[in-house]
Design an enzyme around this catalytic site. Structure first.
Site, PDB file in Angstrom:
ATOM      1  N   ARG A 234     140.723 -16.879  14.360  1.00 43.33           N
ATOM      2  CA  ARG A 234     140.747 -15.487  13.921  1.00 43.33           C
ATOM      3  C   ARG A 234     141.996 -14.817  14.483  1.00 43.33           C
ATOM      4  O   ARG A 234     142.344 -14.999  15.646  1.00 43.33           O
ATOM      5  CB  ARG A 234     139.492 -14.729  14.383  1.00 43.33           C
ATOM      6  N   ASP A 258     147.577 -19.913  11.496  1.00 45.10           N
ATOM      7  CA  ASP A 258     147.028 -19.882  10.136  1.00 45.10           C
ATOM      8  C   ASP A 258     146.313 -18.565   9.890  1.00 45.10           C
ATOM      9  O   ASP A 258     145.839 -18.310   8.792  1.00 45.10           O
ATOM     10  CB  ASP A 258     146.062 -21.051   9.920  1.00 45.10           C
ATOM     11  N   GLU A 263     146.315  -9.515   8.643  1.00 49.85           N
ATOM     12  CA  GLU A 263     146.497 -10.302   7.422  1.00 49.85           C
ATOM     13  C   GLU A 263     145.812  -9.725   6.195  1.00 49.85           C
ATOM     14  O   GLU A 263     146.110 -10.123   5.066  1.00 49.85           O
ATOM     15  CB  GLU A 263     145.984 -11.723   7.636  1.00 49.85           C
ATOM     16  N   HIS A 295     146.318 -18.529   6.034  1.00 51.32           N
ATOM     17  CA  HIS A 295     144.865 -18.754   6.104  1.00 51.32           C
ATOM     18  C   HIS A 295     144.414 -19.814   5.094  1.00 51.32           C
ATOM     19  O   HIS A 295     143.483 -19.594   4.310  1.00 51.32           O
ATOM     20  CB  HIS A 295     144.113 -17.450   5.880  1.00 51.32           C
ATOM     21  N   PHE A 298     141.119 -23.789   5.656  1.00 50.24           N
ATOM     22  CA  PHE A 298     139.823 -24.139   5.048  1.00 50.24           C
ATOM     23  C   PHE A 298     139.966 -24.800   3.682  1.00 50.24           C
ATOM     24  O   PHE A 298     138.998 -25.338   3.157  1.00 50.24           O
ATOM     25  CB  PHE A 298     138.988 -22.864   4.869  1.00 50.24           C
TER      26      PHE A 298
END
Length: 331
Positions: A234, A258, A263, A295, A298
């Site tokens: 985070r 990331d 953001e 980001h 994932f």
């Protein structure tokens, strides 16, 4: 039952539509983020499906509840972006995806480490321009290096297994030690000791009031000269101006991100035709020893399938009166 999805990209639609749609349900995919202004797009929908940068503050939840929403289904494990007190007051159930693919995040973390260590972006750009020199590209062997892992849940444990495979010494910090990580030979230490002994520090803990700006000027000063910091968890775990100062002084040798604290108005959007308005991020991007991805840790097929499958199962279970993966306000 109408389900409105906010902050959707092509890959979101594809992953959700690949699953059988629950009976008598309608999917409505919205590209805009959920905000107090876009909440009207969910009018009449019993379920709102939100992602990590959607606004789930009290004013937004109040609008959703007033327009008929009864369930907020998060497409994420983290839930720090929702006002749980307001949700409880408004009788809004909240469910999440507690786990999708820890391997996706862990492997992206390793990718950042390798790219920074071996200067891959710089080397790639050079060779495309016909420069085949090796000056400034010297890296280091990962074997026998000390890797500090802050947070050893499923993602931290997956990352520990990979780094153990490289022959690294593993240190860990977590209020709740993971026996699986201990089995790998990891030593659990207090955070200050971990920072002082690690060549690489990787963050895998949730964001909470206790972990907000966990990495700050004080904690950075405890890290080794020239060490590497990676954050795929985070953004607000890191005090970005403090990190910039450490980079400028040469105390921090490498930075891989990331996630970024501010953001929400940047990531997942193509802003390449516009000047970057975030001066802090712009400064970060000037450092040759910094790699930032938007980001995407994932973003694997397996993770997307797991997110979609668990989210739909959460919605179906709630509709049947047997809710699962509920997020509750802590006492």
């Amino acid at each position: 039952m109408r389900i409105v999805f906010f902050s959707t990209q092509v890959y979101d639609r594809e992953s959700f539509l690949a699953f059988p749609r629950p009976q008598n349900t309608e999917f409505i995919f919205q590209q805009p983020k959920l905000t107090v202004d876009t909440a009207v797009l969910a009018a009449g929908a019993e379920v709102v499906c939100a992602f990590i940068n959607d606004d789930l503050s009290a004013p937004v939840l109040e609008k959703l509840a007033a327009n008929g929403t009864r369930l907020v289904a998060l497409r994420s494990a983290g839930y720090n972006h929702i006002d749980l007190e307001a949700a409880q007051r408004l009788n809004l159930a909240v469910v999440r995806v507690p786990s999708y693919s820890p391997h996706a995040i862990a492997e992206h973390t390793v990718a950042l480490i390798l790219a920074l260590n071996r200067h891959l972006t710089r080397a790639y750009n050079r060779t495309r321009e016909g420069d085949f020199s090796l000056r400034g590209l010297t890296g280091f062997d990962l074997v026998n290096k000390t890797v500090g892992i802050v947070g050893t849940g499923q993602i931290g444990a997956a990352f520990a297994r990979i780094m153990a495979g490289f022959g690294c010494k593993i240190l860990a910090y977590d209020p709740y030690p993971n026996p699986e990580v201990t089995t790998l030979g990891a030593s659990y230490l207090e955070l200050d000791a971990l920072l002082a002994q690690s060549h690489i520090v990787s963050l895998h803990c949730p964001l909470s009031p206790a972990t907000h700006h966990l990495i700050n000027a004080s904690s950075l000063s405890r890290m080794q000269q020239g060490s590497m910091l990676i954050n795929t968890s985070r953004g607000a775990l890191v005090d970005t101006p403090a990190v910039i100062d450490a980079l400028k002084r040469g105390h921090l040798g490498y930075l891989g991100l990331d996630v970024y604290e501010e953001e929400a108005d940047l990531f997942f959007e193509d802003l390449s035709d516009f000047p970057l308005q975030d001066d802090v991020l712009a400064r970060l991007l000037t450092f040759p020893n910094v790699i930032i991805t938007a980001h995407q840790a994932f973003l694997t097929r397996e993770a997307l399938d797991a997110i979609a499958g668990t989210t739909l199962a959460n919605i179906s279970a709630w509709a049947e009166g047997k809710p699962q993966n509920l997020v509750r306000l802590e006492a």
